[in-house]
Design an enzyme around this catalytic site. Structure first.
Site, mmCIF file in Angstrom:
data_model
loop_
_atom_site.group_PDB
_atom_site.id
_atom_site.type_symbol
_atom_site.label_atom_id
_atom_site.label_comp_id
_atom_site.label_asym_id
_atom_site.label_seq_id
_atom_site.Cartn_x
_atom_site.Cartn_y
_atom_site.Cartn_z
ATOM 1 N N ASP A 104 26.434 18.435 42.631
ATOM 2 C CA ASP A 104 27.832 18.806 42.403
ATOM 3 C C ASP A 104 28.044 19.608 41.123
ATOM 4 O OD1 ASP A 104 28.768 17.742 44.735
ATOM 5 O OD2 ASP A 104 29.413 15.841 43.859
ATOM 6 N N LYS B 255 28.856 20.912 51.996
ATOM 7 C CA LYS B 255 30.003 20.388 51.248
ATOM 8 C C LYS B 255 31.302 20.944 51.828
ATOM 9 C CE LYS B 255 27.561 18.116 48.091
ATOM 10 N NZ LYS B 255 27.731 16.710 47.709
ATOM 11 N N ARG C 250 28.578 26.244 49.571
ATOM 12 C CA ARG C 250 28.749 26.569 48.156
ATOM 13 C C ARG C 250 27.757 27.616 47.657
ATOM 14 N NH1 ARG C 250 30.186 20.462 45.834
ATOM 15 N NH2 ARG C 250 32.391 20.571 46.375
ATOM 16 N N ARG D 190 35.701 22.505 43.526
ATOM 17 C CA ARG D 190 34.692 22.798 42.496
ATOM 18 C C ARG D 190 34.539 24.299 42.250
ATOM 19 N NH1 ARG D 190 33.275 18.057 41.019
ATOM 20 N NH2 ARG D 190 32.917 16.354 42.503
ATOM 21 N N LYS E 221 42.104 17.632 44.804
ATOM 22 C CA LYS E 221 41.200 16.685 45.462
ATOM 23 C C LYS E 221 40.546 15.749 44.455
ATOM 24 C CE LYS E 221 37.153 16.218 48.415
ATOM 25 N NZ LYS E 221 36.189 16.853 49.320
#
Length: 339
Positions: A130, A157, A161, A204, A228
């Site tokens: 992450d 994810k 990503r 993210r 989130k």
């Protein structure tokens, strides 16, 4: 109790170990061997006070801000030196990127160290995928060559990503190569200004790219995705003197279309400037039956004091030649933008 048999390669093991260690603190016996997890039955767990540690993944964006700044000190609350969270590895990673960390109890002070940076970093992030986006963007901003492996879960994810990082860093002028489980970023010394960064409905992505505004002006699309995991992210950036400008809103109050970030250009208006104590007893809860009994606040500039009276007392503040202007306009929906 329960017994789980896992299949395939186990990723993000620290999350499993963290869960089992927390159960053991409450007196529940656990075992994690090979592909099997066992949790024993216990109908009388210990009653203990457990401090919930802050999230190291969210802290990574603050580490990135410190790394990309010229000079910075930021204090974070409720973090432990011996954390169970896998993402606490950012302490070691960002030390190489010029961020010193000092613990005082559960407080964590981050401080920028203007030391010589490495030409290249290499990490296996199998246990902490992450933080890959944050590290990559930080390295891009610092002009450091970066190679990250163990990223096979990033394609599974909120979005792919690896593809998202590749696409958005390319916009900014990066030379980047990605595979299905790794990433390679060449060192870079120039940036493309005023890029609009897509977030792919991924919290993210928004937070990883925001600190880069310390190096180059940019716009983050769909910034509400941060809700989130870190709903106060943009407010916290404002508190850190980032100039965050919200525009093109569709007025749903939940969905912001884009946010422009221009860091350190000037001191911005802060939300905290509008925070003040107002006792409920001084707020009218319903209209007065006799409207001249409604409340009247009087500011005496000469004596620098405030009086709380009723509206019928207003006549005592008029002189013979004064003029009263009556305002009969109606309130309409509006939003104030400030810099």
């Amino acid at each position: 109790g329960i017994e789980l048999k896992l299949t395939g390669e186990i990723t993000s093991k620290p999350y499993i170990k963290m869960t089992l260690l927390l159960l053991e603190r409450f007196g529940i016996q656990t075992k994690f061997e090979g592909q099997t997890i066992k949790v024993e039955f216990n109908n009388s767990p210990k009653k203990i006070n457990q401090i919930v540690e802050s999230d190291w993944s969210s802290a990574s964006y603050i580490f990135s801000i410190v790394a990309l700044s010229n000079e910075s000190e930021i204090l974070l609350k409720t973090f432990k030196p011996k954390s169970l969270q896998g993402d606490s590895v950012i302490l070691k990673i960002y030390k190489k990127l010029g961020v010193l960390s000092f613990f005082n109890g559960n407080d964590l002070l981050l401080k920028k160290e203007n030391s010589k940076l490495p030409k290249k970093i290499f990490y296996d992030l199998s246990n902490s995928p992450d933080i890959a986006q944050t590290i990559t963007v930080t390295c891009f901003g610092l002009g450091i060559e970066c190679e990250l492996v163990g990223l096979h879960t990033l394609k599974l994810k909120e979005t792919d990503r690896l593809f998202a990082l590749y696409t958005e860093l390319k916009k900014l002028g990066a030379n980047i190569i990605v595979t299905d489980k790794s990433l390679y970023l060449s060192s870079n010394s120039s940036f493309t200004n005023n890029c609009s960064i897509a977030t792919y409905d991924d919290h993210r992505m928004a937070m990883a790219f925001a600190p880069l505004s310390l190096k180059v002006p940019l716009t983050i699309q769909d910034p509400s995705v941060v809700s989130k995991s870190y709903p106060d992210f943009w407010d916290d950036l404002i508190q850190l003197n980032f100039d965050v400008k919200i525009d093109n809103c569709n007025f749903t109050w939940q969905r912001l279309n884009q946010v422009g970030i221009f860091a350190d250009k000037k001191k911005p208006m802060k939300l905290s400037d509008f925070q003040f104590e107002l006792p409920n007893k001084l707020l009218a809860q319903r209209p007065s039956e006799d409207r001249d009994e409604s409340r009247l606040m009087v500011l005496n500039r000469k004596e620098e004091k405030i009086e709380h009276l009723t509206f019928k007392d207003i006549i005592n503040f008029f002189d013979e030649d004064d003029v009263m202007v009556l305002n009969n306009t109606k309130v309409f929906p509006a939003r104030l933008f400030g810099n």
